[in-house]
Design an enzyme around this catalytic site. Structure first.
Site, short mmCIF file in Angstrom:
data_model
loop_
_atom_site.label_atom_id
_atom_site.label_comp_id
_atom_site.label_asym_id
_atom_site.label_seq_id
_atom_site.Cartn_x
_atom_site.Cartn_y
_atom_site.Cartn_z
CE LYS A 187 13.74 -1.38 14.83
NZ LYS A 187 14.74 -2.11 15.31
CE LYS B 158 5.77 -2.84 -2.92
NZ LYS B 158 4.69 -2.72 -1.94
N GLY C 7 0.78 -1.04 0.21
CA GLY C 7 -0.03 0.03 -0.07
C GLY C 7 0.66 1.29 -0.18
CB VAL C 8 4.36 2.18 0.41
CG1 VAL C 8 4.27 1.91 1.85
CG2 VAL C 8 5.04 1.21 -0.24
CB SER D 26 16.49 -4.46 17.26
OG SER D 26 15.18 -4.86 16.82
#
Length: 984
Positions: free
Chosen positions: A927, A473, A470-471, A884
């Site tokens: 992040k 592309k 959904g970005v 992380s």
């Protein structure tokens, strides 16, 4: 002399169709046999000489085939005429002397006197008895029709089944299945198991004599006396003859039957006329048996007349069917002949060529525009195939293969390139029109265009756009094609498991086709399109090869200049093609394929970017798609922000678009529904109008505490522009208060007044403006899906906020640690929260490092040695894994051990080693966006991620205090020393 002639006809109960030459006699009237036959039928007493003639009679054999018996009857050389011209061979003793006979079952039809019938006898004892009786000069037996098996439909039982039933019947069982009335039959010949019978006279069974073979006593039946001069009998017989005349005109088969029978039957009288008509008709066996059993000549003639009349009707139907089919066939043949003549004439005049020549001309014309640009080796192959096409027959399969091959070869745009536009400013404008943000992606595309402008040409490159769903592309690839003025072609390889989809099939296979790349070139018509390969990280691998390996030749700039498709089998230059691939997770792309790509990561959109996208792109497109005008709806910024934060928190904007569409669909339904209610309100009583207005007033959305009247906007310009205003619209336009205030008037006077106002043109058109804000957002999209990620405004002891990367973007998570049990030597660690193996190992490392740090800071504190700890990561239904969170876990354990909360609005991420070193992590942008969304002010990143953070856009970094650390001691100082200083 006796011989059998087999026939292919299967017509039951009929005399076989004998050719006219086979029955022609030497009489002077042989040229008009039909007239002679009918005269003989009319005369009834005519004698005909019968010297050295052949008799042809037939009936169904037991296997369904017909047999024709030819009998050569030799007369004495004296030339004396016999009293009868019958073809029946006289025997001694006479037929009427036989009162006990062998019973022969007939499966299909009864045997009539004067007719021949071949049957098959499968019973060895019966066959031996027949042969023995023939040797004893007593060649007679009784032929009786077999009754149908009780409870069965005779029309549904096949002949083979009937025969099988006959062979199984023996003795009394067979006796009970025989009809009482039959025919005394002379055994003419026996060849193997085939017995030829000649019918003599009628018999009736009286009793059974023996069972094996079945022998019965019989009575010889004679016709009842009749008056041959009786007018009724004559009339009936003449009607039979007349009907036979009509049938003979239409059926040559019957004509041959009549000629043959009248030549050899002898005296032809009324009983024989009845037998003859029934025998050669197409009636079923029960109807024929009824004629056989009838001894009254007049009744027998009537039964025969019915059968012959039915045969006449069948002949008429047959004639009409034959005529219709003949007309259809002749019409098609005539059309075909005329078309062939037309083709020949056109070809002779040069107006039209044959199919092969026309095909060759078509292929040459198609190739002509690109002939100079076409590679020599391709031209050579095309010429060879064109020559081959002329030598092949159009009906051969190779012809179609060659034609399809030439069709593909000549349809490709050999050397035909579209003019590229290297205007950087225009490209920048197009990219900004289609997408908001994505500055790094746009910058890379503009760099590519700038290089192409300096070189004068743009070599094909492989760009891989990676990011969550959904970005944008796929739409970015379409925008790149529009910016470069290239043709755009997209195909998805998600789940692709067949190499032939990329490399094509061999031409030897049926239904062979080229691969997707060749199909792309044919569709776009240029040799330098932009090809978007979607979902390249979801390639499958099946029995038909490895598509990922096949894509190497397609995408590698060093190899695709001579890309070889299996179907075309000629090299194709794909070096000018710009390939853009999309993927959600780069790690799923095979390494050899990934090595040839230039990866551009699209991390997702922050809230500010989503607001701009929703306002400038999504809302506008959705409003137009729903047919709603801008002045009818207003969605506040607060509503959009709540929609983004509480419903559409993922990295992309596809879900946001769905929710905006949901809002506008509900608004559209509301507007249409109110319009229909208004139409239904015309002519209703006053109470109905009031109820409708009250309902519409409740449904109408207003801003703040404004009244309904304040939310109604009246446009005089629109009022004048609308030539026809519906009455119901006008009623609503009066406003709620106006209608309510006039409710004390009578309903009739109110309607009259309103109608008068409408007629005078004083009505006003109302524009209902629907306002969507935070107060009524729930009514449109339901309850919020996401709640605030931030559980604590001020994190308590043992709780620390971490930053995580997910496929939907970034998110914040809390690490919680608490003390379960304390005692000497009870130090242990219990983990929950659906953690993966890597994260469990990180927790063990964090526990070890925490003990070392606490021992260094507070040597006398035995907290970890004597405490059983429980570490939990909330959202237990979500699987979590990754290294992380190591520094976050250490901070949580130390906070519990020292009973100190960490600094307010602090979040951290980083992998920790056993020595306390902080290693780099991924997903810095995601992040960072997640931290901003949760209101975090201070972020701790590993030092190795400083470059990743510096590359972020300024609006992403704005307002954040970011610290980069190499060792956990720096995190300790940032998390706890500041707290201590604040407390001091």
């Amino acid at each position: 002399m006796l011989k059998l002639l087999s026939s292919s006809s299967c017509l039951p109960s009929r005399v076989h169709n004998i050719a006219a030459s086979a029955i022609r006699t030497g009489s002077s009237d042989s040229t008009v046999p039909l007239l002679r036959v009918l005269n003989s039928l009319t005369g009834l007493t005519r004698k005909s000489p019968n010297l050295g003639r052949h008799a042809f009679f037939s009936s169904d054999s037991s296997d369904g085939s017909e047999q024709v018996v030819e009998i050569d009857i030799k007369r004495s050389e004296s030339g004396a005429e016999s009293k009868s011209s019958s073809a029946i061979v006289p025997t001694n003793p006479r037929p009427e002397d036989y009162l006990t006979v062998l019973a022969l079952p007939l499966p299909h039809r009864p045997l009539f006197p004067g007719f021949y019938m071949p049957i098959f006898v499968k019973d060895p004892k019966l066959l031996a008895a027949l042969q023995e009786s023939r040797k004893r000069q007593a060649p007679y037996a009784g032929a009786f029709l077999l009754k149908d098996e009780p409870g069965t439909d005779p029309s549904l039982v096949s002949g083979s089944e009937t025969e099988k039933n006959i062979y199984d019947l023996k003795g009394k069982e067979l006796f009970n299945r025989l009809h009482e009335v039959g025919t005394l039959a002379q055994i003419s010949s026996i060849q193997g198991d085939q017995v030829v019978l000649i019918g003599h006279r009628r018999l009736r069974i009286t009793e059974m004599v023996s069972e094996d073979p079945l022998t019965v006593k019989v009575d010889h039946l004679k016709d009842k006396p009749y008056n041959k001069d009786d007018d009724v009998i004559k009339a009936t017989s003449f009607e039979v003859i007349s009907t036979l005349r009509d049938v003979l005109k239409t059926s040559s088969l019957w004509r041959d039957h009549v000629q043959t029978y009248t030549q050899h039957i002898g005296d032809f009288n009324f009983p024989r006329l009845a037998d003859f008509g029934a025998a050669i008709s197409g009636a079923n066996k029960l109807q024929c048996q009824q004629v056989l059993e009838e001894l009254d000549v007049y009744k027998r003639l009537k039964l025969t007349l019915e059968l012959v009349k039915k045969e006449m009707e069948i002949s008429k139907i047959q004639e009409s069917i034959a005529k219709a089919i003949e007309e259809k066939i002749s019409g098609e043949q005539r059309r075909y002949l005329l078309n062939e003549q037309l083709k020949a004439i056109k070809k002779e005049l040069g107006l039209e060529t044959d199919d092969k020549t026309a095909l060759s001309e078509k292929f040459r014309e198609r190739l002509e525009p690109n002939r100079e640009k076409c590679p020599p080796h391709v031209l050579q192959v095309i010429e060879e195939e064109l020559t081959k096409l002329q030598l092949l027959e159009a009906s051969s399969s190779e012809f179609n293969v060659t034609r399809n091959y030439l069709d593909w070869l000549t349809a490709l745009p050999w050397g035909n390139y579209s003019d590229e536009n290297f205007d950087v400013l225009r490209a920048q404008k197009i990219l900004d029109e289609d997408h908001y943000g994505l500055s790094d992606v746009k910058e890379r595309i503009l760099e590519f265009i700038a290089v192409g402008k300096l070189r004068g040409t743009s070599q094909g490159k492989i760009i891989c756009l990676s990011g969550p769903p959904g970005v944008g592309k796929t739409s970015i690839g379409r925008s790149i094609a529009r910016a470069l003025n290239r043709k755009f072609f997209r195909f998805s390889v998600g789940g692709l498991a067949d190499v032939a989809e990329i490399k094509g099939h061999r031409r030897t296979y049926i239904g062979a086709m080229p691969g997707k790349m060749v199909q792309c070139l044919k569709n776009v018509g240029t040799a330098n399109p932009l090809v978007l390969i979607d979902e390249i990280d979801k390639l499958g691998r099946g029995h038909a090869g490895d598509p990922a390996s096949a894509l190497l030749e397609l995408l590698d700039p060093e190899q695709n200049a001579n890309f070889l498709d299996h179907y075309l089998d000629v090299p194709i230059d794909l070096s000018k093609v710009l390939f853009v691939c999309t993927a959600n997770v780069v790690e799923m792309i095979p390494n050899p394929l990934l090595d040839r790509m230039e990866v551009i990561s699209i991390a997702g959109y922050i809230t500010d970017e989503k607001m701009h996208i929703a306002r400038d792109y999504l809302e506008k497109t959705t409003r137009e798609a729903c047919g709603i005008k801008p002045e009818q709806v207003e969605v506040t910024n607060e509503a959009l922000l709540a929609l983004i934060e509480s419903y559409c928190r993922e990295a992309g904007v596809r879900n946001l678009q769905k929710h905006i569409e949901k809002i506008y669909r509900k608004i559209a339904l509301q507007l249409v529904r109110e319009g229909k209610v208004d139409e239904a309100a015309v002519g209703e009583p006053n109470e109905a109008i009031e109820e409708h207005v009250e309902d519409s007033g409740q449904n109408m959305v207003t801003s703040g505490n404004h009244t309904a009247d304040e939310s109604i906007e009246v446009s005089s310009e629109e009022q004048s522009s609308e030539s026809s205003i519906e009455p119901e619209k006008a009623q609503v336009a009066l406003g709620i208060d106006q209608i309510q205030s006039s409710s004390d008037q009578p309903a009739d006077s109110k309607d009259v007044n309103q109608t008068k106002e409408i007629q005078e043109g004083k009505s006003m058109k109302m524009i209902e403006k629907v306002l969507v804000d935070t107060s009524n957002l729930v009514d449109f999209v339901g309850k919020p899906v996401f709640h605030a990620e931030r559980i604590y405004d001020l994190t308590p002891v043992g709780v620390v906020m971490g930053l995580a990367w997910t496929a939907m973007g970034g998110s914040t998570l809390y690490i919680e640690t608490t003390q379960v049990e304390q005692g000497e030597g009870k130090g242990a660690l219990h983990l929950t929260g659906q953690l993966g193996d890597v994260m469990k190992e990180s927790a063990q490392i964090a526990h070890t490092v925490s003990r070392a740090i606490l021992l260094d800071k507070q040597p006398d504190d035995p907290f970890f040695a004597n405490s059983k700890l429980h570490l939990h990561v909330p959202a237990g239904s979500t699987p979590k894994d990754g290294p992380s969170a190591g520094c976050t876990m250490i901070t949580s354990m130390l906070s519990l051990a020292m009973k100190k909360p960490v600094k307010k609005d602090l979040a951290m991420t980083g992998e920790v080693t056993l020595t306390g070193r902080i290693l780099p992590i991924g997903g810095v942008k995601e992040k960072t966006i997640a931290a901003r969304r949760s209101g975090v002010k201070t972020i701790i990143f590993p030092s190795a991620n400083r470059r990743d953070f510096d590359e972020l856009a300024a609006n992403v970094k704005e307002g954040l205090d970011v610290h980069f650390v190499d060792n956990y001691s720096h995190i300790y100082n940032l998390a706890f020393d500041d707290v201590q200083n604040n407390e001091d």
